[in-house]
Design an enzyme around this catalytic site. Sequence first.
Site, PDB file in Angstrom:
ATOM      1  N   LYS A 283       7.268  -6.893  -1.044  1.00 58.22           N
ATOM      2  CA  LYS A 283       8.895  -6.062  -1.461  1.00 58.22           C
ATOM      3  C   LYS A 283       8.523  -5.534   0.621  1.00 58.22           C
ATOM      4  O   LYS A 283       9.121  -5.157   0.566  1.00 58.22           O
ATOM      5  CB  LYS A 283       8.077  -4.793  -2.516  1.00 58.22           C
ATOM      6  CG  LYS A 283       8.412  -5.046  -3.330  1.00 58.22           C
ATOM      7  CD  LYS A 283       8.465  -4.805  -4.759  1.00 58.22           C
ATOM      8  CE  LYS A 283       7.993  -3.436  -4.775  1.00 58.22           C
ATOM      9  NZ  LYS A 283       6.020  -4.108  -5.020  1.00 58.22           N
TER      10      LYS A 283
ATOM     11  N   ARG B 230      10.266   2.255 -10.505  1.00 56.42           N
ATOM     12  CA  ARG B 230       9.355   1.833 -11.225  1.00 56.42           C
ATOM     13  C   ARG B 230       8.692   2.025 -12.892  1.00 56.42           C
ATOM     14  O   ARG B 230       8.509   1.619 -13.368  1.00 56.42           O
ATOM     15  CB  ARG B 230       7.717   2.083 -10.896  1.00 56.42           C
ATOM     16  CG  ARG B 230       7.348   1.286  -9.640  1.00 56.42           C
ATOM     17  CD  ARG B 230       6.434   1.876  -8.947  1.00 56.42           C
ATOM     18  NE  ARG B 230       5.116   0.844  -8.421  1.00 56.42           N
ATOM     19  CZ  ARG B 230       4.631   0.793  -7.702  1.00 56.42           C
ATOM     20  NH1 ARG B 230       6.062   1.361  -6.711  1.00 56.42           N
ATOM     21  NH2 ARG B 230       3.364  -0.062  -7.000  1.00 56.42           N
TER      22      ARG B 230
ATOM     23  N   ARG C 162      -4.774  -8.392   1.168  1.00 59.53           N
ATOM     24  CA  ARG C 162      -5.288  -7.167   1.270  1.00 59.53           C
ATOM     25  C   ARG C 162      -5.656  -6.091   1.836  1.00 59.53           C
ATOM     26  O   ARG C 162      -5.997  -5.436   2.666  1.00 59.53           O
ATOM     27  CB  ARG C 162      -3.433  -6.683   1.239  1.00 59.53           C
ATOM     28  CG  ARG C 162      -3.089  -5.996   1.501  1.00 59.53           C
ATOM     29  CD  ARG C 162      -1.246  -5.281   0.879  1.00 59.53           C
ATOM     30  NE  ARG C 162      -2.036  -4.405  -0.330  1.00 59.53           N
ATOM     31  CZ  ARG C 162      -0.463  -5.006  -1.260  1.00 59.53           C
ATOM     32  NH1 ARG C 162       0.532  -4.846  -0.544  1.00 59.53           N
ATOM     33  NH2 ARG C 162      -0.294  -3.640  -2.029  1.00 59.53           N
TER      34      ARG C 162
ATOM     35  N   ARG D  58      -6.892  -0.513   1.728  1.00 56.02           N
ATOM     36  CA  ARG D  58      -6.121   0.152   1.047  1.00 56.02           C
ATOM     37  C   ARG D  58      -7.474   0.177  -0.121  1.00 56.02           C
ATOM     38  O   ARG D  58      -7.938  -0.565  -1.104  1.00 56.02           O
ATOM     39  CB  ARG D  58      -5.214  -0.513  -0.064  1.00 56.02           C
ATOM     40  CG  ARG D  58      -3.942  -0.550   1.290  1.00 56.02           C
ATOM     41  CD  ARG D  58      -2.481  -0.697   0.814  1.00 56.02           C
ATOM     42  NE  ARG D  58      -2.044  -0.256  -0.754  1.00 56.02           N
ATOM     43  CZ  ARG D  58      -0.902  -0.386  -1.226  1.00 56.02           C
ATOM     44  NH1 ARG D  58      -0.342  -0.361  -0.316  1.00 56.02           N
ATOM     45  NH2 ARG D  58      -0.629  -0.254  -2.317  1.00 56.02           N
TER      46      ARG D  58
ATOM     47  N   ARG E 290      -3.142  -1.791 -11.917  1.00 59.12           N
ATOM     48  CA  ARG E 290      -1.487  -2.009 -11.089  1.00 59.12           C
ATOM     49  C   ARG E 290      -0.582  -3.144 -12.022  1.00 59.12           C
ATOM     50  O   ARG E 290       0.237  -2.526 -12.173  1.00 59.12           O
ATOM     51  CB  ARG E 290      -1.781  -2.107  -9.875  1.00 59.12           C
ATOM     52  CG  ARG E 290      -2.492  -0.532  -9.301  1.00 59.12           C
ATOM     53  CD  ARG E 290      -3.199  -0.311  -8.225  1.00 59.12           C
ATOM     54  NE  ARG E 290      -1.813  -1.026  -6.241  1.00 59.12           N
ATOM     55  CZ  ARG E 290      -1.601  -1.917  -5.659  1.00 59.12           C
ATOM     56  NH1 ARG E 290      -2.755  -2.688  -5.698  1.00 59.12           N
ATOM     57  NH2 ARG E 290      -0.532  -1.528  -4.873  1.00 59.12           N
TER      58      ARG E 290
HETATM   59  P1  AMP Z   1       2.164   0.889  -3.283  1.00 62.23           P
HETATM   60  O1  AMP Z   1       2.475   1.065  -1.651  1.00 62.23           O
HETATM   61  O2  AMP Z   1       4.390   0.865  -4.176  1.00 62.23           O
HETATM   62  O3  AMP Z   1       1.997  -0.457  -4.034  1.00 62.23           O
HETATM   63  O4  AMP Z   1       2.075   2.394  -4.043  1.00 62.23           O
HETATM   64  C1  AMP Z   1       1.214   2.307  -4.070  1.00 62.23           C
HETATM   65  C2  AMP Z   1       0.950   3.446  -5.080  1.00 62.23           C
HETATM   66  O5  AMP Z   1       1.949   4.687  -4.971  1.00 62.23           O
HETATM   67  C3  AMP Z   1       1.282   2.987  -6.447  1.00 62.23           C
HETATM   68  O6  AMP Z   1       0.085   2.318  -7.283  1.00 62.23           O
HETATM   69  C4  AMP Z   1       1.502   4.000  -7.342  1.00 62.23           C
HETATM   70  O7  AMP Z   1       0.203   5.036  -7.910  1.00 62.23           O
HETATM   71  C5  AMP Z   1       2.013   4.926  -5.924  1.00 62.23           C
HETATM   72  N1  AMP Z   1       3.320   4.830  -7.083  1.00 62.23           N
HETATM   73  C6  AMP Z   1       4.864   4.847  -5.686  1.00 62.23           C
HETATM   74  N2  AMP Z   1       5.890   4.355  -5.965  1.00 62.23           N
HETATM   75  C7  AMP Z   1       5.828   5.404  -7.230  1.00 62.23           C
HETATM   76  C8  AMP Z   1       6.824   5.078  -8.581  1.00 62.23           C
HETATM   77  N3  AMP Z   1       8.054   4.952  -7.942  1.00 62.23           N
HETATM   78  N4  AMP Z   1       6.889   5.580  -9.015  1.00 62.23           N
HETATM   79  C9  AMP Z   1       5.141   6.548  -9.748  1.00 62.23           C
HETATM   80  N5  AMP Z   1       4.160   5.819  -8.579  1.00 62.23           N
HETATM   81  C10 AMP Z   1       4.050   5.349  -7.642  1.00 62.23           C
END
Ligand code: AMP
Length: 191
Positions: free
Chosen positions: A13, A88, A127, A133, A144
């Site tokens: 994404k 989400r 990654r 990360r 996740r």
């Molecule tokens: P991502 O980089 O999009 O995978 O996001 C990393 C982490 O940020 C996720 O595993 C959540 O802990 C938090 N996060 C990001 N976007 C959201 C969202 N829309 N709602 C809740 N937590 C989020």
Amino acid sequence: MRVVLIGPPGAGKGTQAVRIAEHFSCGDVATGDIFRSNVAEGTALGRVAQAYMDRGDLVPDEVVIAMVMDRLAERDCDAGFVLDGFPRTVAQAEALDRRLAGLETPLDAALNFEVTEEELFRRLAGRSAALHRSDDTEQTIRHRLEVFAEKTRPLIDYYRHRGLLIPVDAIGPVEEVTVRILDALAAKKAT
Ligand code: AMP
């Protein structure tokens, strides 16, 4: 163009969001990136988010929704936006709908990134090694993916019922996936 990207972690994404936002000269809003920079800067928001992120859990809806609503009010989103990682949960999607209905600027599409679980693990392991990360360890990745299945997958039906869902085959070279997305968005606009 106003689009949201749905898909499990590792579906690509973030990579595609940058390319779509560039193509349409609109805002690229990546909630995970916003949280990570807040954690790095040690802000109050970062302190709230960190524990959830490290466990691979979602940050509470009210925190994320307030943050995204502020971000959407910034200048670069006047021309539209690509939302990467939001919504989400159904509550987040409903909050976004309410906001956009108030502005009379509805969503154009919800892109659903489809990738096999095998491919996700392969990508996320790569990654983890490349970016260090802290939420890309195998155990957290598994969690996740469970969180995605439970909390985020219902959005696929949510957007399908609204006629906004576009499935995207997210396996293949980055450039090819971008072409698939831009073609599908053009076809949707034309209907
Ligand atoms: P991502 O980089 O999009 O995978 O996001 C990393 C982490 O940020 C996720 O595993 C959540 O802990 C938090 N996060 C990001 N976007 C959201 C969202 N829309 N709602 C809740 N937590 C989020």
